[in-house]
Scaffold this active site. Structure first.
Site, PDB file in Angstrom:
ATOM      1  N   LYS A 135       8.071  -0.359 -11.714  1.00 53.48           N
ATOM      2  CA  LYS A 135       7.110   0.567 -12.330  1.00 53.48           C
ATOM      3  C   LYS A 135       6.497   1.468 -11.263  1.00 53.48           C
ATOM      4  O   LYS A 135       5.760   1.004 -10.400  1.00 53.48           O
ATOM      5  CB  LYS A 135       5.974  -0.196 -13.023  1.00 53.48           C
ATOM      6  CG  LYS A 135       5.161   0.751 -13.901  1.00 53.48           C
ATOM      7  CD  LYS A 135       3.775   0.242 -14.212  1.00 53.48           C
ATOM      8  CE  LYS A 135       2.764   0.677 -13.201  1.00 53.48           C
ATOM      9  NZ  LYS A 135       2.489   2.126 -13.158  1.00 53.48           N
TER      10      LYS A 135
ATOM     11  N   SER B 158      -4.181  -1.221  -4.728  1.00 50.34           N
ATOM     12  CA  SER B 158      -5.551  -1.513  -4.298  1.00 50.34           C
ATOM     13  C   SER B 158      -5.817  -3.019  -4.282  1.00 50.34           C
ATOM     14  O   SER B 158      -5.221  -3.786  -5.052  1.00 50.34           O
ATOM     15  CB  SER B 158      -6.538  -0.826  -5.239  1.00 50.34           C
ATOM     16  OG  SER B 158      -6.357  -1.309  -6.548  1.00 50.34           O
TER      17      SER B 158
ATOM     18  N   GLY C 202      -4.858  -5.865  -7.044  1.00 48.18           N
ATOM     19  CA  GLY C 202      -4.059  -6.965  -6.477  1.00 48.18           C
ATOM     20  C   GLY C 202      -4.662  -8.333  -6.768  1.00 48.18           C
ATOM     21  O   GLY C 202      -3.945  -9.288  -7.068  1.00 48.18           O
TER      22      GLY C 202
ATOM     23  N   GLU D 177       0.791  -6.120  -1.104  1.00 46.98           N
ATOM     24  CA  GLU D 177       0.486  -5.195  -0.004  1.00 46.98           C
ATOM     25  C   GLU D 177      -0.705  -4.370  -0.477  1.00 46.98           C
ATOM     26  O   GLU D 177      -0.570  -3.563  -1.395  1.00 46.98           O
ATOM     27  CB  GLU D 177       1.677  -4.272   0.302  1.00 46.98           C
ATOM     28  CG  GLU D 177       2.916  -4.990   0.807  1.00 46.98           C
ATOM     29  CD  GLU D 177       2.793  -5.515   2.221  1.00 46.98           C
ATOM     30  OE1 GLU D 177       1.728  -5.351   2.850  1.00 46.98           O
ATOM     31  OE2 GLU D 177       3.766  -6.122   2.695  1.00 46.98           O
TER      32      GLU D 177
ATOM     33  N   CYS E 155      -2.264   3.340   3.680  1.00 40.59           N
ATOM     34  CA  CYS E 155      -2.948   2.057   3.893  1.00 40.59           C
ATOM     35  C   CYS E 155      -3.070   1.738   5.372  1.00 40.59           C
ATOM     36  O   CYS E 155      -3.905   0.941   5.763  1.00 40.59           O
ATOM     37  CB  CYS E 155      -2.193   0.954   3.166  1.00 40.59           C
ATOM     38  SG  CYS E 155      -0.445   0.972   3.540  1.00 40.59           S
TER      39      CYS E 155
ATOM     40  N   GLU F  50     -12.420   1.802   2.156  1.00 40.15           N
ATOM     41  CA  GLU F  50     -11.170   2.548   2.317  1.00 40.15           C
ATOM     42  C   GLU F  50     -11.323   3.887   1.596  1.00 40.15           C
ATOM     43  O   GLU F  50     -11.336   3.935   0.359  1.00 40.15           O
ATOM     44  CB  GLU F  50     -10.006   1.755   1.712  1.00 40.15           C
ATOM     45  CG  GLU F  50      -8.674   2.412   1.957  1.00 40.15           C
ATOM     46  CD  GLU F  50      -7.505   1.683   1.308  1.00 40.15           C
ATOM     47  OE1 GLU F  50      -7.634   1.241   0.149  1.00 40.15           O
ATOM     48  OE2 GLU F  50      -6.453   1.573   1.955  1.00 40.15           O
TER      49      GLU F  50
HETATM   50  P1  NAD Z   1      -3.730   0.941  -7.804  1.00 38.73           P
HETATM   51  O1  NAD Z   1      -4.049  -0.475  -7.476  1.00 38.73           O
HETATM   52  O2  NAD Z   1      -4.667   1.691  -8.659  1.00 38.73           O
HETATM   53  O3  NAD Z   1      -2.311   1.031  -8.526  1.00 38.73           O
HETATM   54  C1  NAD Z   1      -1.128   0.556  -7.942  1.00 38.73           C
HETATM   55  C2  NAD Z   1      -0.090   0.312  -9.023  1.00 38.73           C
HETATM   56  O4  NAD Z   1      -0.553  -0.750  -9.853  1.00 38.73           O
HETATM   57  C3  NAD Z   1       0.134   1.494  -9.951  1.00 38.73           C
HETATM   58  O5  NAD Z   1       1.506   1.566 -10.289  1.00 38.73           O
HETATM   59  C4  NAD Z   1      -0.691   1.130 -11.171  1.00 38.73           C
HETATM   60  O6  NAD Z   1      -0.224   1.719 -12.342  1.00 38.73           O
HETATM   61  C5  NAD Z   1      -0.511  -0.374 -11.211  1.00 38.73           C
HETATM   62  N1  NAD Z   1      -1.541  -1.102 -11.943  1.00 38.73           N
HETATM   63  C6  NAD Z   1      -2.829  -0.712 -12.178  1.00 38.73           C
HETATM   64  N2  NAD Z   1      -3.462  -1.649 -12.919  1.00 38.73           N
HETATM   65  C7  NAD Z   1      -2.577  -2.653 -13.155  1.00 38.73           C
HETATM   66  C8  NAD Z   1      -2.641  -3.888 -13.841  1.00 38.73           C
HETATM   67  N3  NAD Z   1      -3.749  -4.300 -14.462  1.00 38.73           N
HETATM   68  N4  NAD Z   1      -1.549  -4.670 -13.870  1.00 38.73           N
HETATM   69  C9  NAD Z   1      -0.417  -4.297 -13.238  1.00 38.73           C
HETATM   70  N5  NAD Z   1      -0.285  -3.118 -12.577  1.00 38.73           N
HETATM   71  C10 NAD Z   1      -1.358  -2.300 -12.528  1.00 38.73           C
HETATM   72  O7  NAD Z   1      -3.493   1.651  -6.400  1.00 38.73           O
HETATM   73  P2  NAD Z   1      -3.191   3.190  -6.105  1.00 38.73           P
HETATM   74  O8  NAD Z   1      -4.456   3.948  -6.259  1.00 38.73           O
HETATM   75  O9  NAD Z   1      -1.969   3.639  -6.858  1.00 38.73           O
HETATM   76  O10 NAD Z   1      -2.758   3.117  -4.556  1.00 38.73           O
HETATM   77  C11 NAD Z   1      -3.665   3.159  -3.521  1.00 38.73           C
HETATM   78  C12 NAD Z   1      -3.911   1.770  -2.934  1.00 38.73           C
HETATM   79  O11 NAD Z   1      -2.693   1.185  -2.509  1.00 38.73           O
HETATM   80  C13 NAD Z   1      -4.779   1.805  -1.694  1.00 38.73           C
HETATM   81  O12 NAD Z   1      -5.746   0.776  -1.736  1.00 38.73           O
HETATM   82  C14 NAD Z   1      -3.802   1.534  -0.564  1.00 38.73           C
HETATM   83  O13 NAD Z   1      -4.357   0.993   0.588  1.00 38.73           O
HETATM   84  C15 NAD Z   1      -2.837   0.612  -1.217  1.00 38.73           C
HETATM   85  N6  NAD Z   1      -1.581   0.602  -0.468  1.00 38.73           N
HETATM   86  C16 NAD Z   1      -1.227  -0.498   0.282  1.00 38.73           C
HETATM   87  C17 NAD Z   1      -0.063  -0.508   1.018  1.00 38.73           C
HETATM   88  C18 NAD Z   1       0.349  -1.699   1.846  1.00 38.73           C
HETATM   89  O14 NAD Z   1       1.513  -1.793   2.166  1.00 38.73           O
HETATM   90  N7  NAD Z   1      -0.539  -2.616   2.180  1.00 38.73           N
HETATM   91  C19 NAD Z   1       0.776   0.596   0.987  1.00 38.73           C
HETATM   92  C20 NAD Z   1       0.396   1.695   0.234  1.00 38.73           C
HETATM   93  C21 NAD Z   1      -0.775   1.676  -0.510  1.00 38.73           C
END
Ligand code: NAD
Length: 451
Positions: free
Chosen positions: A154, A208, A212, A229, A263, A354
């Site tokens: 997804k 996020s 997570g 991650e 990140c 962040e």
């Molecule tokens: P997000 O957590 O809002 O969404 C990430 C993904 O999860 C999206 O595809 C979203 O649709 C999905 N999602 C949202 N709610 C969900 C649920 N209840 N159940 C299952 N899936 C769900 O994050 P974002 O705003 O898309 O990305 C930014 C974040 O990602 C930042 O915090 C960043 O640090 C982190 N990030 C971490 C890494 C790493 O490797 N550690 C890499 C890139 C980004």
């Protein structure tokens, strides 16, 4: 069926609409992936490797197209987007190279023979954020497929286009139907179904920390395998004995790459007090020269932020803060925000949270112990850098900072052949590197009696 409007972040204009996958179609795709697993796991290792190399070749041939999609739909610079598509190719090739080598062990026991097998898990659900749509997808699906699993993926709501194209390329390369399926849609529908569906045996989530944690709690219901991650608030520690010119020249790239939506962004800049004045003198021209412009220009170093809402959130951290200096950004339509450096303090929101934008928070430190204390004063632990000419200090500080990926006199922390992941609330498990396929298998132990 509802759809998501995909915007060009550099202009705010609509590019296309993408239909969101409804729940019943998610279930149907998981059922197809489960059926495909039985034949995929049985494919001769050399043939599975050959198919993944063909997939890599198809990505290679499509790099200009994939890169253009990412420039237009995610605002990535053309240089970054080209690298990112190449990263998918490389990750596929790297894990294809391990399939024939995925051997178990023979362990001496009395009365027979003891052997171990790496058994694939089944259907793996990969959930991807919007900031690096291509590499993060590949880090999940490539080792999962190599280890004999099938994958449902997804992408983030606002950046599904390159993932959908990768799904087409997999089929064109000859991967059987159902082995790799891309399902655009909402996190609360498609992503959540990966967590709750009993036939999805592992979830790989990047995003996020807040989401997570919910996914981790959800996976506990079925003791579902999980890699996380998550977020980061990473320090760039500059000691007074460092090559200050080199450290200042590299600091903007370490923090502002991908407009800080990374990140691993080194958004905390910790500078030894004795070197602060000289360092800021060197940093200011480097920040002002950082090219924030139309991401399709070959010399762009940074593009826009992903959405208007995200730009407003980033601006909220800068409003009322003490700005040391700022670079330039285009004005007018599009979600632009200039490279910004703040005179910060421990305990402030810009220093602790962040921001995920092009904002550096500068804080002084007194000595090595103080630098380590400040760098570790966060629940995150993803990456970081330190600049020093003292080898002993480089080793001591690298060992003391609680983060999964550290760089000395550099900001490089991601290579597909070295492990990547976070300490503390930045994650759970590791991706990339030689061991990643093991995270997509169960070890089975078999004893055969010779009696
Ligand atoms: P997000 O957590 O809002 O969404 C990430 C993904 O999860 C999206 O595809 C979203 O649709 C999905 N999602 C949202 N709610 C969900 C649920 N209840 N159940 C299952 N899936 C769900 O994050 P974002 O705003 O898309 O990305 C930014 C974040 O990602 C930042 O915090 C960043 O640090 C982190 N990030 C971490 C890494 C790493 O490797 N550690 C890499 C890139 C980004």
């Amino acid at each position: 069926m509802s759809s998501t409007e995909i915007l060009n972040p550099a202009t705010g204009e609509t590019i296309t609409q993408v239909e969101q996958t409804p729940l019943e179609d998610v279930d149907a795709a998981i059922a197809r992936a489960k059926r495909a697993f039985e034949s995929w796991r049985a494919v001769d290792p050399a043939d599975r490797a050959r198919l993944l190399r063909r997939f890599a070749d198809a990505v290679e041939a499509d790099i200009p197209h994939l890169a253009d999609l990412e420039v237009r739909s995610a605002g990535h610079t053309i240089g970054n987007a080209t690298w990112e598509a190449g990263n998918v190719r490389d990750v596929l090739t790297y894990y294809a190279g391990g399939i024939e080598r995925q051997s178990g062990r023979q362990i001496p026991v009395p009365g027979g023979v003891n052997i171990t097998f790496h058994e694939p898990l089944g259907v793996v659900g990969v959930i991807v954020p919007w900031n690096f749509p291509m590499p993060i997808a590949g880090w999940g699906f490539a080792p999962a497929l190599a280890a004999g699993n099938t994958v449902v993926l997804k992408p983030a709501e606002v950046t599904p286009l390159t993932a959908l194209r990768l799904g087409e390329l997999a089929l064109e390369a000859g991967l059987p139907e159902g082995v790799f399926t891309v399902l655009p849609g909402k996190g609360s529908v498609v992503g959540d179904r990966f967590v709750t569906h009993p036939d999805v045996r592992k979830v790989v989530f990047t995003g996020s920390t807040e989401v997570g944690k919910r996914i981790m709690a959800g996976c506990s219901e079925q003791v579902k395998r999980l890699t996380l991650e998550l977020g980061g608030k990473n320090s760039n520690i500059v000691f007074g004995d460092a090559d200050l010119e080199a450290a200042a020249a590299a600091a903007p790239g370490g923090a502002f790459d991908n407009a800080g939506q990374d990140c691993c962004s080194r958004a905390r800049l910790l500078v030894e007090s004795s070197a602060m004045d000289r360092f800021l003198e060197l940093l200011e021209p480097a920040v002002k020269a950082f090219a924030c412009k139309d991401p399709s220009s070959a010399d762009a170093e940074m593009g826009p932020l992903i959405t208007a809402a995200h730009r407003d959130k980033v601006a909220g951290y800068v409003d009322g803060a003490s700005v040391l200096f700022q670079g330039a950004a285009p004005s007018g339509s599009g979600f632009w925000f200039p490279p910004t450096v703040l005179d910060s303090r421990e305990g402030t929101a810009d220093f602790d949270e962040e921001i995920f934008g092009p904002v550096i928070s500068v804080v002084p430190f007194e000595d090595e112990a103080d630098a380590i204390r400040i760098a570790n004063s966060t629940e995150y632990g993803l990456s970081g850098s330190l600049w020093t000419r003292d080898v002993g200090r480089a080793l001591r500080v690298s060992r003391a900072v609680e983060a999964g990926n550290l760089s000395v006199n550099s900001h490089a922390s991601v290579r597909y052949w070295t492990p990547f992941g976070g300490f503390k609330q930045s994650g759970y498990g590791r991706e990339l590197g030689p061991d990643a396929p093991d995270a997509f298998t169960e070890t089975k132990n078999v004893f055969i009696s010779s009696e």
